[in-house]
Design a protein around this motif. Structure first.
Motif: not given
Length: 325
Positions: A269, A273, A277, A290, A300-306
Motif C-alpha cells: 500500500k 501510494t 502521488k 488506476t 487504488t488512489s485511496s491507498g487500499i490494496s486488493s
C-alpha cells in the motif's frame, strides 16, 4: 701460556624512522546541468564518452576554482552523469561533481577558513555566466545546486628520515614471534526486491522496447529511473535502488523492481501510494494511477490494496447481469 681476550666491536648502523602526516580533505558536492545531449554510454564510467566529457568538465572547473582559491583547491572530480529530460525525446546531461579542498593547508594559514559551500556554488555560477568567459561549456546557471556539504576524509603521506644509531654487536638470543590471528566481521546489508508495475496510457509501444539492449529501452528505462527514484528515496530511508525490468504492449506496461533494506520493507500500500502521488508531478511519461500494482496487488488512489483475480471479476460481472435480469 697464551691468553686470548675478546673486545666488543662497535659499529655504526642506520635505521629508518617513518613519520606519517595526515592531510584532511574537505569536499563539496554539486549537481549541475549542462546543455549536452545525454547518451546511454554516459551512464558507464568506463566508456569513452564518459571519460571525454568528464575531462572537459574538470578542465573548466579546475581553472575556475584554482583562480579563486589557489593552493587551497586540489581538484574537481566527476562522479556521474544522468539525463534531464526537456521532453519525451530529448535530454540534457546532469553532472554530479565533487570540489576537493586541502583543509590541512587552510588550517595552517592565519585568519583563513574553509570556503563556505554556498561560495563554492556561486563561484561556478559567476564564472559560467560571465559574458567574457571563454569556457567551451554550456551550463544552465540556475541548475547549480549543493547536494552534499563538506565532509572530511583522511589521506596519509609517508616521510622517510635516516637516523644514525650506535650499537654493540653481541650474540643474539633466538627469538620467537607469534602471529596473532585477526578475524574481520563484515556486516551484510541484505535487500528485499519488490515488483511494481504501471501503465503509461496513451503512449505508443514500439518493438524496440522489447529488447533491453536497444537504445529505445535504455533511454526509457533511464528516464523512469531518474524520475521515480527521488520520490522513493524521499519517502523511505530503507530504499536502495530502482531497476526497470521490461516493457510490454498495452499502451506501454512498465515493470520495475524496487530494492529495500530487508530490515525495513514498506508494505504494498505504501509503495503504490508513492507512485500514484508521483503521477501528479511527472510529465516526462504517463502514469495511470488506476493501473499501479505492487507484488501483484492492485493499489487504488485511496491507498487500499486488493487482489481481485480475473476469475473473481468475471463471476461478479455474471452475477450482476443475473440480478439485473
Amino acid at each position: 701460556m697464551t691468553t686470548t681476550s675478546t673486545t666488543p666491536t662497535t659499529t655504526f648502523t642506520t635505521t629508518t624512522t617513518t613519520t606519517t602526516t595526515t592531510a584532511h580533505l574537505a569536499v563539496v558536492t554539486l549537481q549541475v546541468t549542462i546543455q549536452e545531449v545525454f547518451v546511454p554510454a554516459l551512464s558507464n564510467p568506463q566508456s569513452t564518452e564518459f571519460h571525454t566529457l568528464a575531462v572537459t568538465i574538470t578542465s573548466v572547473c579546475d581553472v575556475i576554482y584554482r583562480a579563486k582559491y589557489g593552493i587551497f583547491f586540489i581538484r574537481t572530480i566527476v562522479i556521474s552523469f544522468i539525463p534531464v529530460f526537456r521532453s519525451r525525446m530529448a535530454a540534457d546531461t546532469q553532472v554530479v561533481l565533487e570540489v576537493v579542498f586541502n583543509e590541512t593547508a587552510i588550517a595552517t594559514i592565519v585568519n583563513t577558513t574553509m570556503p563556505k559551500d554556498i561560495d563554492v556554488k556561486d563561484t561556478l555560477k559567476e564564472a559560467v555566466t560571465n559574458p567574457n568567459s571563454t569556457f567551451n561549456l554550456s551550463v544552465v546557471p540556475n541548475s547549480i545546486t549543493i547536494i552534499r556539504v563538506p565532509n572530511t576524509s583522511t589521506g596519509a603521506t609517508t616521510i622517510t628520515m635516516a637516523t644514525p644509531v650506535i650499537t654493540t654487536i653481541v650474540p643474539a638470543a633466538p627469538t620467537t614471534t607469534t602471529a596473532a590471528a585477526t578475524t574481520t566481521s563484515v556486516a551484510t546489508n541484505t535487500l528485499t526486491t519488490v515488483s511494481v508495475e504501471f501503465t503509461s496510457k496513451g503512449e505508443t509501444f514500439i518493438s524496440d522496447l522489447s529488447t533491453s539492449s536497444s537504445q529505445a529501452f535504455q533511454t526509457r528505462a533511464s528516464l523512469i529511473k531518474t524520475q521515480l527514484e527521488p520520490f522513493y528515496r524521499s519517502a523511505f530511508a530503507s530504499f536502495n535502488s530502482l531497476t526497470v525490468i521490461k516493457f510490454r504492449n498495452g499502451s506501454i506496461i512498465n515493470t520495475m523492481n524496487l530494492d529495500f533494506s530487508s530490515s525495513a520493507v514498506p508494505n504494498s500500500k505504501e509503495i503504490g501510494t508513492v507512485l500514484i502521488k508521483a503521477a501528479q508531478n511527472i510529465t516526462a511519461f504517463n502514469i495511470n494511477p488506476t493501473s499501479v500494482t505492487v507484488s501483484g496487488e492492485v493499489v487504488t488512489s485511496s491507498g487500499i490494496s486488493s487482489k481481485t483475480s480475473l476469475f473473481t471479476a468475471s463471476c461478479l460481472v455474471v452475477l450482476s447481469l443475473l440480478l439485473s435480469s
